[in-house]
Each structure stands twice: as C-alpha cells, then as structure tokens.
Design a protein around this motif. Structure first.
Motif, mmCIF file in Angstrom:
data_model
loop_
_atom_site.group_PDB
_atom_site.id
_atom_site.type_symbol
_atom_site.label_atom_id
_atom_site.label_comp_id
_atom_site.label_asym_id
_atom_site.label_seq_id
_atom_site.Cartn_x
_atom_site.Cartn_y
_atom_site.Cartn_z
ATOM 1 N N LEU A 1 0.545 -1.402 0.047
ATOM 2 C CA LEU A 1 -0.019 -0.415 0.289
ATOM 3 C C LEU A 1 0.826 1.325 0.125
ATOM 4 N N GLU A 2 0.862 2.220 -1.006
ATOM 5 C CA GLU A 2 1.383 3.356 -0.740
ATOM 6 C C GLU A 2 0.943 4.228 1.112
ATOM 7 N N ILE B 1 -9.270 -7.195 5.832
ATOM 8 C CA ILE B 1 -9.214 -5.831 5.855
ATOM 9 C C ILE B 1 -9.926 -5.293 4.117
ATOM 10 N N VAL B 2 -11.173 -5.108 4.353
ATOM 11 C CA VAL B 2 -11.758 -4.450 3.024
ATOM 12 C C VAL B 2 -11.577 -2.856 3.427
ATOM 13 N N ALA B 3 -11.389 -2.640 1.982
ATOM 14 C CA ALA B 3 -11.175 -0.661 2.416
ATOM 15 C C ALA B 3 -12.322 -0.293 1.595
ATOM 16 N N ASP B 4 -13.238 -1.079 0.589
ATOM 17 C CA ASP B 4 -13.990 -0.041 -0.031
ATOM 18 C C ASP B 4 -15.194 -1.579 -1.417
ATOM 19 N N GLU C 1 -14.936 -7.750 14.466
ATOM 20 C CA GLU C 1 -14.578 -7.959 13.440
ATOM 21 C C GLU C 1 -15.448 -5.705 14.035
ATOM 22 N N CYS C 2 -14.462 -5.088 12.653
ATOM 23 C CA CYS C 2 -14.521 -3.620 12.926
ATOM 24 C C CYS C 2 -15.716 -3.657 11.847
ATOM 25 N N ASP C 3 -16.370 -2.679 11.489
ATOM 26 C CA ASP C 3 -17.461 -2.040 10.299
ATOM 27 C C ASP C 3 -17.423 -1.181 10.233
ATOM 28 N N ASN C 4 -16.763 -0.617 9.076
ATOM 29 C CA ASN C 4 -17.771 0.993 9.059
ATOM 30 C C ASN C 4 -18.660 1.436 7.680
ATOM 31 N N ARG C 5 -19.203 2.372 8.026
ATOM 32 C CA ARG C 5 -20.632 2.950 6.922
ATOM 33 C C ARG C 5 -19.654 2.935 5.819
ATOM 34 N N ALA C 6 -18.899 3.867 5.818
ATOM 35 C CA ALA C 6 -18.243 4.691 4.761
ATOM 36 C C ALA C 6 -16.392 3.674 4.324
ATOM 37 N N ALA C 7 -16.002 4.261 3.660
ATOM 38 C CA ALA C 7 -15.117 3.367 2.732
ATOM 39 C C ALA C 7 -14.102 3.413 3.780
ATOM 40 N N ARG C 8 -12.727 2.953 3.869
ATOM 41 C CA ARG C 8 -11.887 3.536 5.093
ATOM 42 C C ARG C 8 -10.541 3.245 3.899
ATOM 43 N N PRO C 9 -9.648 4.215 3.826
ATOM 44 C CA PRO C 9 -8.462 3.886 3.097
ATOM 45 C C PRO C 9 -7.258 2.255 3.839
#
Length: 262
Positions: free
Chosen positions: A100-101, A174-177, A234-242
């Motif tokens: 990853l950058e 990891i799921v980014a988007d 397990e951590c979930d987020n509504r918006a995409a995260r880098p």
C-alpha cells in the motif's frame, strides 16, 4: 473455483522462494510504473533498489506476527519517490507480497496507542473485560462498530444502529471499499487462490452482503492464545476507509494482549 482477485487499494506480487515474480496484480503499473506482463517471470530485484530489498528481506524474515504476517513501513523500494507499506507471508511454496502507498503522516500513531488502551481495561470480570475490549478496539480503529465474538458470546460497541451483517465464508482481514471494483491477477489461475492475502478481494456474494448491510469497510483480527484462535474482533464502517497495514497490526497486537488477559 473463482478467479483470485485483490482489492484496488494496493498491489500484489506472488514470488517464488528465490524471489522470482510468479504473478502480479493487473494494477501494478499504477503503483510502480511497470506493467504486470513485464513483471512476471523476472526476479523482483530487476525492478527494485538493491539495499532496500536486502533490508526488506532480512527484516521480514525476522518479524512475524502471531498470524504469520510480517510488515514493513515507509519503504522506498523502487526507484521513485513514493514509499510503500508491505505485508509479507509464506503460503505453501510461494511468498505473498502486498503493498500500500504509505500515508504522509501518522506513522506509528496506532501502534503507539495500544498500551494506553490496554491499561484502561478492567481486569478480573470476564464480561467487563470483553465490554471494555470492544469499546477500546472501536476507539483504536475509529470504525463505526466493533463486534467481539468469543464462542457463543457476542459483545457489540457501535456508533448508532447498524444492520446485522451476514456473510457466507470468512471475510478478508481488510476490506477497504465494498463498492470498488476488484483487480485480477496475471496470469489468471482459477485453481490457485490466495487465501492468506490481506488484500484479497471478497467474493461477489460477500460484496453484495456488505452493500446490502450498508457497510463499506471492514477490519477483522483474530484473538489467538497459544496458537489457537479463540475468537475475533470485527470492525465495520459505513463509509470506505483507506486500508492500513499498521492499523491492522495495532489491532492484532491489541487482540493478542486481550487474549492473554482473558
């Protein structure tokens, strides 16, 4: 068997034990300026600077986490100004190298905060310890929801109400988007999956389940004690995260210490 793919946020190289490139993600040129067709069949040293590659191989041989994944941060491996964070592991007779950058700022912040979060955990009572661990994991990651599952026990800490997530099979670490298009590998090998890759793409059914639940980004870490997995966060987020290998490493360290305390 479906084709192996990775997420578009990073690039992927599969190497032989002597570091010959066997497969490359089709987006590699966007990161390192070399097309995947050019990379495959060549030693990785053909495209990297000698000293950083030597240092990377040595450091990754020494530094392995409980999951067998080694990481290195802010490495200028290629002859260009960009720096990369790497995750590295052995899988059967091959080596998986994911990149990853590197972020411009904040390197070390997540790992540095783990000890402070651990100090605040209440000891002795299992339920309080689990409640505190779920809250602190959510604070560490900044995700909207953290679910701690230990056998039949389930603890949730969330920012507002979120739909239940039901997916078949195990999601990647990891799921980014969930809305981003997955990237194919070259050459395509339908009988040669990459189950251990941190950035492997979720299956189409898993992506649909994430979208249906309104979840764009996920981070998963196991709770391991004496090499046995006894639960997971397990951590979930509504918006995409880098995506961040450092954040995942910090979450993994927190989970490991929590398992010891438990």
């Amino acid at each position: 068997m479906s084709e192996a793919q990775i997420q578009s946020a990073g690039f992927f190289l599969e190497l032989s034990p002597d570091w010959l490139i066997l497969r490359a993600s089709c987006n590699a040129h966007g990161f390192i300026g070399e097309y995947h067709q050019r990379l495959v069949g060549e030693p990785i040293s053909e495209f990297t600077m000698a000293q950083p590659l030597h240092d990377l191989r040595n450091s990754l041989a020494r530094q392995r986490s409980s999951s067998g994944i080694a990481r290195a941060y802010r490495v200028r491996l290629f002859d260009q100004p960009e720096r990369f964070d790497f995750a590295f592991q052995s899988l059967d007779s091959t080596i998986l190298l994911e990149a990853l950058e590197s972020p411009e700022q904040g390197v070390g912040d997540w790992l540095g905060s783990v000890s402070r979060l651990i100090e605040g955990l209440e000891r002795g009572d299992r339920k309080r310890l689990m409640d505190g661990a779920a809250r602190r994991m959510r604070a560490l990651t900044g995700f909207d929801r953290t679910i701690l599952t230990m056998g039949g026990e389930r603890i949730e800490s969330a920012r507002g109400s979120m739909a239940a997530l039901e997916v078949a099979g195990e999601l990647p670490p990891i799921v980014a988007d969930a809305n981003a298009e997955p990237i194919s590998l070259f050459p395509a090998k339908h009988d040669h999956p990459i189950p251990g890759a941190m950035l492997r793409a979720p299956s189409p059914d898993q992506l649909e389940a994430l979208r249906s639940a309104g979840i764009s980004s996920v981070l998963r870490v196991p709770v391991i004690v004496d090499r046995e997995t006894i639960g997971h966060f397990e951590c979930d987020n509504r918006a995409a995260r880098p995506p961040s290998f450092e954040l995942h490493a910090a979450a993994e360290l927190f989970a490991q210490i929590f398992g010891m305390l438990l």
